[in-house]
Design a protein around this motif. Structure first.
Motif, mmCIF file in Angstrom:
data_model
loop_
_atom_site.group_PDB
_atom_site.id
_atom_site.type_symbol
_atom_site.label_atom_id
_atom_site.label_comp_id
_atom_site.label_asym_id
_atom_site.label_seq_id
_atom_site.Cartn_x
_atom_site.Cartn_y
_atom_site.Cartn_z
ATOM 1 N N GLN A 126 29.439 38.537 44.525
ATOM 2 C CA GLN A 126 28.760 39.433 43.614
ATOM 3 C C GLN A 126 28.437 38.680 42.331
ATOM 4 O OE1 GLN A 126 31.160 42.887 42.922
ATOM 5 N NE2 GLN A 126 31.515 43.291 45.089
ATOM 6 N N PRO A 127 27.506 39.219 41.525
ATOM 7 C CA PRO A 127 27.271 38.603 40.212
ATOM 8 C C PRO A 127 28.554 38.572 39.389
ATOM 9 C CG PRO A 127 25.525 40.153 40.753
ATOM 10 C CD PRO A 127 26.582 40.313 41.813
ATOM 11 N N MET A 128 28.653 37.555 38.554
ATOM 12 C CA MET A 128 29.886 37.357 37.805
ATOM 13 C C MET A 128 30.171 38.507 36.858
ATOM 14 S SD MET A 128 32.181 35.125 37.999
ATOM 15 C CE MET A 128 33.800 35.369 37.292
ATOM 16 N N ASP A 129 29.116 39.113 36.285
ATOM 17 C CA ASP A 129 29.372 40.215 35.359
ATOM 18 C C ASP A 129 29.987 41.414 36.078
ATOM 19 O OD1 ASP A 129 27.020 40.679 36.774
ATOM 20 O OD2 ASP A 129 26.185 41.939 35.183
ATOM 21 N N GLU A 130 29.580 41.665 37.334
ATOM 22 C CA GLU A 130 30.152 42.777 38.087
ATOM 23 C C GLU A 130 31.614 42.502 38.451
ATOM 24 O OE1 GLU A 130 27.751 43.788 41.412
ATOM 25 O OE2 GLU A 130 25.889 43.932 40.259
ATOM 26 N N LEU A 131 31.918 41.259 38.805
ATOM 27 C CA LEU A 131 33.300 40.910 39.145
ATOM 28 C C LEU A 131 34.226 41.115 37.947
ATOM 29 C CD1 LEU A 131 32.778 37.621 41.210
ATOM 30 C CD2 LEU A 131 33.360 39.873 42.097
ATOM 31 N N LEU A 132 33.819 40.575 36.802
ATOM 32 C CA LEU A 132 34.681 40.658 35.623
ATOM 33 C C LEU A 132 34.799 42.096 35.119
ATOM 34 C CD1 LEU A 132 33.599 37.445 33.677
ATOM 35 C CD2 LEU A 132 35.717 37.830 34.945
ATOM 36 N N TYR A 133 33.718 42.847 35.183
ATOM 37 C CA TYR A 133 33.816 44.224 34.714
ATOM 38 C C TYR A 133 34.727 45.050 35.622
ATOM 39 C CZ TYR A 133 32.631 48.637 32.532
ATOM 40 O OH TYR A 133 32.713 49.833 31.858
ATOM 41 N N ALA A 134 34.717 44.760 36.947
ATOM 42 C CA ALA A 134 35.625 45.468 37.855
ATOM 43 C C ALA A 134 37.073 45.172 37.502
ATOM 44 C CB ALA A 134 35.330 45.069 39.300
ATOM 45 N N VAL A 135 37.377 43.910 37.158
ATOM 46 C CA VAL A 135 38.731 43.554 36.738
ATOM 47 C C VAL A 135 39.072 44.238 35.416
ATOM 48 C CG1 VAL A 135 40.211 41.632 36.026
ATOM 49 C CG2 VAL A 135 38.658 41.355 37.961
ATOM 50 N N TYR A 136 38.129 44.229 34.480
ATOM 51 C CA TYR A 136 38.334 44.862 33.171
ATOM 52 C C TYR A 136 38.637 46.351 33.335
ATOM 53 C CZ TYR A 136 36.989 46.753 28.576
ATOM 54 O OH TYR A 136 36.964 47.428 27.387
ATOM 55 N N ASP A 137 37.855 47.024 34.127
ATOM 56 C CA ASP A 137 38.016 48.467 34.291
ATOM 57 C C ASP A 137 39.326 48.815 34.984
ATOM 58 O OD1 ASP A 137 36.788 51.211 34.174
ATOM 59 O OD2 ASP A 137 37.010 51.013 36.351
ATOM 60 N N SER A 138 39.663 48.074 36.065
ATOM 61 C CA SER A 138 40.887 48.396 36.805
ATOM 62 C C SER A 138 42.140 48.066 36.002
ATOM 63 C CB SER A 138 40.907 47.634 38.141
ATOM 64 O OG SER A 138 40.883 46.237 37.919
ATOM 65 N N THR A 139 42.088 47.015 35.161
ATOM 66 C CA THR A 139 43.265 46.640 34.370
ATOM 67 C C THR A 139 43.550 47.669 33.276
ATOM 68 O OG1 THR A 139 42.764 44.311 34.775
ATOM 69 C CG2 THR A 139 44.321 44.799 33.011
ATOM 70 N N LEU A 140 42.505 48.183 32.633
ATOM 71 C CA LEU A 140 42.711 49.157 31.559
ATOM 72 C C LEU A 140 43.229 50.491 32.069
ATOM 73 C CD1 LEU A 140 39.666 48.541 29.172
ATOM 74 C CD2 LEU A 140 42.010 47.695 28.990
ATOM 75 N N LYS A 141 43.116 50.730 33.358
ATOM 76 C CA LYS A 141 43.632 51.973 33.920
ATOM 77 C C LYS A 141 45.140 51.915 34.173
ATOM 78 C CE LYS A 141 39.289 53.300 36.172
ATOM 79 N NZ LYS A 141 38.614 53.557 37.478
ATOM 80 N N ARG A 142 45.732 50.742 33.997
ATOM 81 C CA ARG A 142 47.172 50.612 34.221
ATOM 82 C C ARG A 142 47.949 51.260 33.067
ATOM 83 N NH1 ARG A 142 48.216 44.454 35.934
ATOM 84 N NH2 ARG A 142 50.335 45.322 36.097
ATOM 85 N N ASN A 143 49.114 51.781 33.389
ATOM 86 C CA ASN A 143 49.939 52.508 32.416
ATOM 87 C C ASN A 143 50.797 51.521 31.628
ATOM 88 O OD1 ASN A 143 51.135 54.587 30.999
ATOM 89 N ND2 ASN A 143 52.608 55.058 32.626
ATOM 90 N N LEU A 144 50.165 50.830 30.682
ATOM 91 C CA LEU A 144 50.861 49.855 29.849
ATOM 92 C C LEU A 144 50.929 50.384 28.420
ATOM 93 C CD1 LEU A 144 49.214 46.558 31.188
ATOM 94 C CD2 LEU A 144 51.445 47.513 31.795
ATOM 95 N N PRO A 145 52.061 50.222 27.723
ATOM 96 C CA PRO A 145 52.248 50.828 26.396
ATOM 97 C C PRO A 145 51.252 50.336 25.364
ATOM 98 C CG PRO A 145 54.028 49.293 26.893
ATOM 99 C CD PRO A 145 53.275 49.496 28.159
#
Length: 662
Positions: free
Chosen positions: A490-509
């Motif tokens: 996939q394009p690099m921007d789509e790969l990185l944004y998928a990582v960005y979005d999934s990481t921010l959904k984690r329950n971290l303080p």
């Protein structure tokens, strides 16, 4: 190397050895298939074709003045008005040639019938010509297929002219001697002619004492053809055969017609001390063979044709064979030879192993293809060079083993390596999560138990342990998601944004207090040339940096991810305004995430740094230089400057057409 790091290094070595061990298997299977195909003879025809082509494209040699062909062509037959050639005409031609004192004359015409007109004149020439060699056919297998020699010639002045053809109908071998049904050893006409010529040079002809012994011309042993010589597999190698080394020239011998001889239209120097061969060069007479290893034949030169399948007349073949033997004995031209079977198979195996090695070392398919192309050209050049030195080495099986094993190993190893690295990364992340979270909390609980803690304190610690164990599961799940995402084309921007979005959904303080999330723009990285490992490394870098914010940033209200290309330098920044993130990290030991970031920076040819952000917070930054393809660099340096004047001219024309009010 630090002693403490030796277990980790040893683990990496074992992992790499596992990758090589698994990657070797498919390549070795391919090499084994190529070897099996050669053993069974499946590649024999292809090897013959390659052999013929390499012989044909050798540098042009000078014509051989030691051999002269008297070809009886269609015009000779029309002029004489009779075929076969009358005995009287043949006797006259032989007498005229003898006056020029040739060393040897080979009569490549059957003359076993004695009840013909003017036979007495021809018989007299036979009896008075000790340097004349007649012919016979002895290997027909049936009496109806054999032809007896002229009865006026003694046995030592008779040579056989039986030819050995390959399965594709082409002529590549010459028969020098053979034992017939009566047990007598018969020698070929070309061998007897060469012996007559070399006798005047003081070089003796020495037949082998046993049937398996080679024939010697002086000190030169004629290499015997074996069943598996060169590209042959299980060939019929009866008698004493030799590989034909055709002379590399479009017109390798001087050619006279029969009428040229009868009319004495030649110089005596052309014949004196030469080997003269008399035979048919008329297309109406079926005395020809197929070959594709010569640069030219009498017929192809007459027709102006360079077809792959060339017709060579029998007398022409005899001339090549005689020239080959004479020049080999005189040390002017070596004979064709081949390696023993075991050496040839080691040669093929080594090229196959080279292909496997390239496939394992070069993890990029395009790099592997390029390197295999270079190695193939080197192999062809080496085979050609060895043939110039008169060594025929297996080319087709070695080429197949090199390319097939290299490509198979490359594609198999790439998939397996990605799988192993993803699994290894997941295990490492899981270990870090368990070690730094639940195990530390459990150790604190055990210490508190010794101090008889209150129930509320123990409950709080157990709740923390429960939360940390859940985070381990989320960490493992996220590692697999990241690995799967980074493996997609996939394009690099789509790969990185998928990582960005999934990481921010984690329950971290650290994410709980953030109020401002600035949407990142990763599109500058779409044009950045990255391989699969570097793409996955950038995804892991982004995830690790965001997780550090979520775990360590205190009271952070701001998170920004900046990706840009500035002055031919890419940069990826993760910025927060937490109060204790950088200070806390600076007091801890360097973790695996930092090591991975530095390794990624080395791979990209850039740098990694983590520093305080003004007025507060932390900046985690990865920078690297834009590496453009070589063709784009050349275009900017040479092509674009040439086009610049034209661009300026077009711009001036365009500006001149704009109305004044603009």
């Amino acid at each position: 190397m630090n002693f403490k790091d030796s277990p980790q290094v040893w683990a990496q070595v074992k992992q790499q050895a596992k990758v090589w061990r698994v990657g070797l298997l498919p390549g070795l299977v391919v090499v084994a298939c190529v070897l099996l195909a050669r053993v069974t003879g499946s590649l024999q025809v292809l090897e013959w074709m390659a052999f013929d082509q390499l012989l044909k494209v050798r540098p042009v040699e000078s014509p051989d003045p030691q051999v002269v062909i008297v070809g009886i062509n269609e015009q000779d037959i029309k002029t004489l008005g009779k075929y076969p050639i009358p005995d009287q005409s043949l006797a006259d031609a032989l007498n005229i040639l003898q006056t020029a004192n040739p060393r040897a004359i080979g009569l490549d015409l059957f003359r076993d019938l004695t009840q013909t007109p003017d036979r007495a004149a021809l018989a007299t020439v036979f009896q008075n010509s000790p340097n004349l060699i007649g012919i016979e056919a002895v290997l027909g297998g049936q009496t109806s297929l054999t032809v007896k020699p002229p009865p006026e010639l003694p046995p030592e002045q008779v040579g056989m002219v039986d030819a050995v053809l390959d399965a594709d109908g082409k002529l590549r071998r010459g028969l020098l001697a053979s034992k017939v049904d009566s047990g007598e050893v018969k020698y070929s006409m070309v061998l007897r002619l060469a012996a007559l010529y070399l006798r005047a040079e003081g070089i003796p002809f020495q037949p082998g004492a046993r049937a398996s012994d080679p024939i010697y011309l002086g000190t030169v042993a004629l290499p015997r053809f074996q069943a598996n010589t060169g590209g042959y597999v299980g060939a019929k190698a009866g008698g004493n055969q030799i590989l034909l080394n055709f002379r590399s020239h479009p017109q390798p011998f001087r050619i006279l017609s029969l009428m040229d001889v009868l009319r004495k239209q030649f110089a005596a120097d052309w014949i004196r001390d030469r080997v003269v061969l008399i035979g048919m060069t008329a297309t109406s007479v079926n005395d020809n063979f197929l070959t594709s290893a010569t640069q030219g034949t009498i017929l192809s030169n007459a027709l102006g044709s360079s077809d792959h399948y060339q017709i060579i007349y029998g007398v022409e073949y005899q001339a090549h064979a005689v020239s080959q033997l004479i020049n080999a004995a005189l040390g002017k031209r070596p004979l064709l030879q081949a390696w023993p079977d075991n050496v040839e198979y080691v040669w093929i195996l080594l090229w196959g192993l080279l292909g496997i090695t390239l496939g394992l070392i070069l993890q990029s398919p395009w790099k592997t293809l390029f390197s295999l192309a270079i190695a193939s050209l080197c192999l062809i050049g080496l085979g050609y060079g060895l043939l110039l030195l008169s060594w025929w080495v297996p080319l087709v099986p070695a080429l197949l083993a090199l390319v097939a094993a290299g490509l198979t190993t490359s594609f198999f190893d790439r998939d397996f390596r990605v799988l192993v690295e993803q699994r290894s990364l997941t295990l490492k992340r899981t270990y870090d999560a368990v070690h730094n979270g639940p195990l530390q909390t459990l150790a604190a609980i055990l210490r508190n138990l010794d101090e008889e803690p209150s129930g509320s304190q123990l409950r709080s610690q157990l709740q923390d342990l429960n939360q940390e164990l859940r985070m381990v599961y989320e960490s493992m799940q996220q590692a697999w998601v990241t690995g799967a995402v980074s493996d997609l084309n996939q394009p690099m921007d789509e790969l990185l944004y998928a990582v960005y979005d999934s990481t921010l959904k984690r329950n971290l303080p650290g994410f709980w207090t953030i109020k401002t999330f600035i949407p990142p723009d990763f599109t500058p990285l779409n044009d950045c040339p990255l391989d699969a490992d570097q793409k996955q490394g950038l995804c892991l870098f982004l995830e690790e940096a965001l997780c550090n914010v979520g775990k360590h940033a205190v009271e952070a209200t701001y998170l920004d991810v900046v990706c840009k290309l500035d002055n031919n330098h890419y940069s990826l920044q993760i910025i927060d305004n937490g109060t204790q993130y950088f200070a806390g990290l600076s007091r801890t030991r360097i973790g695996r995430g930092t090591d991975q970031a530095r390794e990624l920076a080395r791979s990209l040819g850039g740098s990694f740094r983590r520093q305080m952000h003004n007025p507060q917070g932390t900046v985690c930054e990865l920078t690297w230089k834009l590496r453009q393809p070589w063709w784009r660099i050349l275009a900017k340096r040479f092509v674009f400057p040439l086009l610049a004047p034209h661009s300026k001219l077009r711009q001036q024309k365009s500006d001149s057409q704009i109305p004044p009010e603009f």
